[in-house]
Design an enzyme around this catalytic site. Sequence first.
Site, PDB file in Angstrom:
ATOM      1  N   CYS A 241     -45.532 -22.957  32.340  1.00 35.72           N
ATOM      2  CA  CYS A 241     -46.862 -22.339  32.381  1.00 35.72           C
ATOM      3  C   CYS A 241     -46.788 -20.975  33.079  1.00 35.72           C
ATOM      4  O   CYS A 241     -46.361 -20.894  34.240  1.00 35.72           O
ATOM      5  CB  CYS A 241     -47.851 -23.246  33.120  1.00 35.72           C
ATOM      6  SG  CYS A 241     -49.456 -22.442  33.368  1.00 35.72           S
TER       7      CYS A 241
ATOM      8  N   CYS B 181     -49.050 -20.731  36.494  1.00 28.77           N
ATOM      9  CA  CYS B 181     -48.769 -21.486  37.708  1.00 28.77           C
ATOM     10  C   CYS B 181     -48.058 -20.578  38.715  1.00 28.77           C
ATOM     11  O   CYS B 181     -47.414 -19.600  38.333  1.00 28.77           O
ATOM     12  CB  CYS B 181     -47.877 -22.686  37.382  1.00 28.77           C
ATOM     13  SG  CYS B 181     -48.780 -24.109  36.718  1.00 28.77           S
TER      14      CYS B 181
ATOM     15  N   HIS C 287     -52.599 -26.698  37.991  1.00 27.21           N
ATOM     16  CA  HIS C 287     -52.451 -26.607  36.540  1.00 27.21           C
ATOM     17  C   HIS C 287     -53.435 -27.504  35.795  1.00 27.21           C
ATOM     18  O   HIS C 287     -53.926 -27.135  34.730  1.00 27.21           O
ATOM     19  CB  HIS C 287     -51.010 -26.982  36.161  1.00 27.21           C
ATOM     20  CG  HIS C 287     -50.717 -26.879  34.697  1.00 27.21           C
ATOM     21  ND1 HIS C 287     -50.361 -25.694  34.092  1.00 27.21           N
ATOM     22  CD2 HIS C 287     -50.740 -27.811  33.713  1.00 27.21           C
ATOM     23  CE1 HIS C 287     -50.179 -25.905  32.793  1.00 27.21           C
ATOM     24  NE2 HIS C 287     -50.394 -27.181  32.536  1.00 27.21           N
TER      25      HIS C 287
ATOM     26  N   ASN D  22     -62.647 -19.460  27.585  1.00 23.85           N
ATOM     27  CA  ASN D  22     -62.425 -20.372  26.466  1.00 23.85           C
ATOM     28  C   ASN D  22     -61.765 -21.611  27.051  1.00 23.85           C
ATOM     29  O   ASN D  22     -60.702 -21.512  27.651  1.00 23.85           O
ATOM     30  CB  ASN D  22     -61.488 -19.756  25.421  1.00 23.85           C
ATOM     31  CG  ASN D  22     -62.056 -18.489  24.817  1.00 23.85           C
ATOM     32  OD1 ASN D  22     -63.271 -18.363  24.650  1.00 23.85           O
ATOM     33  ND2 ASN D  22     -61.192 -17.542  24.505  1.00 23.85           N
TER      34      ASN D  22
ATOM     35  N   HIS E 166     -53.688 -23.983  31.697  1.00 18.48           N
ATOM     36  CA  HIS E 166     -53.985 -23.722  33.110  1.00 18.48           C
ATOM     37  C   HIS E 166     -55.394 -23.117  33.224  1.00 18.48           C
ATOM     38  O   HIS E 166     -55.733 -22.191  32.483  1.00 18.48           O
ATOM     39  CB  HIS E 166     -52.950 -22.747  33.672  1.00 18.48           C
ATOM     40  CG  HIS E 166     -52.943 -22.663  35.153  1.00 18.48           C
ATOM     41  ND1 HIS E 166     -51.914 -23.141  35.933  1.00 18.48           N
ATOM     42  CD2 HIS E 166     -53.875 -22.189  36.026  1.00 18.48           C
ATOM     43  CE1 HIS E 166     -52.205 -22.932  37.199  1.00 18.48           C
ATOM     44  NE2 HIS E 166     -53.389 -22.360  37.282  1.00 18.48           N
TER      45      HIS E 166
ATOM     46  N   HIS F 219     -58.307 -20.956  33.570  1.00 22.19           N
ATOM     47  CA  HIS F 219     -58.441 -19.504  33.713  1.00 22.19           C
ATOM     48  C   HIS F 219     -59.573 -18.988  32.834  1.00 22.19           C
ATOM     49  O   HIS F 219     -59.994 -19.663  31.893  1.00 22.19           O
ATOM     50  CB  HIS F 219     -57.137 -18.797  33.324  1.00 22.19           C
ATOM     51  CG  HIS F 219     -56.825 -18.840  31.851  1.00 22.19           C
ATOM     52  ND1 HIS F 219     -56.383 -19.989  31.211  1.00 22.19           N
ATOM     53  CD2 HIS F 219     -56.895 -17.885  30.886  1.00 22.19           C
ATOM     54  CE1 HIS F 219     -56.195 -19.729  29.928  1.00 22.19           C
ATOM     55  NE2 HIS F 219     -56.508 -18.470  29.690  1.00 22.19           N
TER      56      HIS F 219
ATOM     57  N   GLN G  15     -61.287 -14.976  31.347  1.00 27.91           N
ATOM     58  CA  GLN G  15     -60.851 -13.635  30.982  1.00 27.91           C
ATOM     59  C   GLN G  15     -61.990 -12.640  31.203  1.00 27.91           C
ATOM     60  O   GLN G  15     -63.160 -13.028  31.273  1.00 27.91           O
ATOM     61  CB  GLN G  15     -60.419 -13.590  29.514  1.00 27.91           C
ATOM     62  CG  GLN G  15     -59.281 -14.541  29.188  1.00 27.91           C
ATOM     63  CD  GLN G  15     -58.847 -14.439  27.729  1.00 27.91           C
ATOM     64  OE1 GLN G  15     -58.373 -13.394  27.291  1.00 27.91           O
ATOM     65  NE2 GLN G  15     -59.016 -15.509  26.986  1.00 27.91           N
TER      66      GLN G  15
END
Lengths: 70, 328
Positions: free
Chosen positions: B32, B35, B96, B136, B147, B149, B151
């Site tokens: 990943c 991470c 994660h 998303n 993971h 997150h 944007q």
Amino acid sequence: MRLWEHTGTIRSGEPLTLHSDAPDDPARTMTIERSVRDDGRYLLYYSWPVAEADDVVSEPHSEPADAADV
Amino acid sequence: MSELRWNPFLGEWVITATHRQDRTFLPPRDYCPLCPSRPGAAPTEIDRSDFEVAVFENRFPSLRPVPEEPAIEGTDLQPVRPSVGACEVVVYTPRHDATLADASVTHLERLVAVWAHRTLELGASPDVDCVFVFENKGEAIGVTLHHPHGQIYAYPYVPPVIGREAEAARAHAADHGSCLWCRARAEELADGRRIVVDNGSWVASVPFAARWPYEVHLVSRRHVGWLHELEADERRDLASLLRSLIRGYDRLFDFSLPYIMAVHQRPTDGADRDDYHLHIEFYPPNRTATKLKYLAGSEAGAGAFINDTLPEQTAPQLRAAIEEAADA
């Protein structure tokens, strides 16, 4: 009142000025560490000096959706 | 290769970004890129062993501060522009397997402060006309990294949806002398059937003309345009509401519900946009636990959404799920 203010407008590019009187406001207490990678991309770490009582990430309470689930 | 191409038929820019074809796609957990870096392992995008919130420029950006020149020459009818702007990744946590539903209110409050800071910093650029914070979540939405997150895109133009909203807001203010979102929020509160959460400084409801079955909009009570205009208590209320809603979503079908989260803020293009009201929209793709709503012929081909559910029926389901999640 805006949390941060530029000297001019939002497009002016002037340094940010923080307007917050709340002592525990995370926007007031946060630290920003900036660096630039070898490939030129920037990287910022935001951190806070005090771990609040409920500032913990609990165990996941449900399993992530599997593609087959939907 | 990335550039902006003008679609004269729809009157909108399309971003081409061919290098994104090569971006990391659902890597195994050990690889990943979001991470923290670990001793002995390949370095990740996070060059330290721990952090609270990290923000960095996307390795595969659609928009960048110093873009390359377009690879093709446009015409008067179909012009081309460099894809100037920014694409940032916001990593919510080192963990994660977490989601925003697992975060504390305090952590979410800090995340909102980060979003606000990024909005003001990116929006200050004369190249940036709109700062768009979004997430998303879930493979059903098309995520390429599990993971947790979000944007941030800093567009060099006002994107179509926000542009249409801004024009609707301007027209409503001209005709009625009031804010479109403030009026709609008052109507929803008076009606009550579609309200999901009302926590004082924020109101969440399934919109009257929802396009997605479990779509929810969060509207601030105070008329502000950007996240950085929120007071500390309003940001804390937003954090609390985000946590309640996302945990309720996960309770709805008893799995971590995929969704798109879209933070709609006032454009930063310098135009008089005081009518535009900050709000956050959620679009889960599920219409049942096992069925997705697809953007098919009518939606993709004609832009006409068909909702298979009634907001007056989905809102009570969401209210119940949020209450159950709070009691769990």
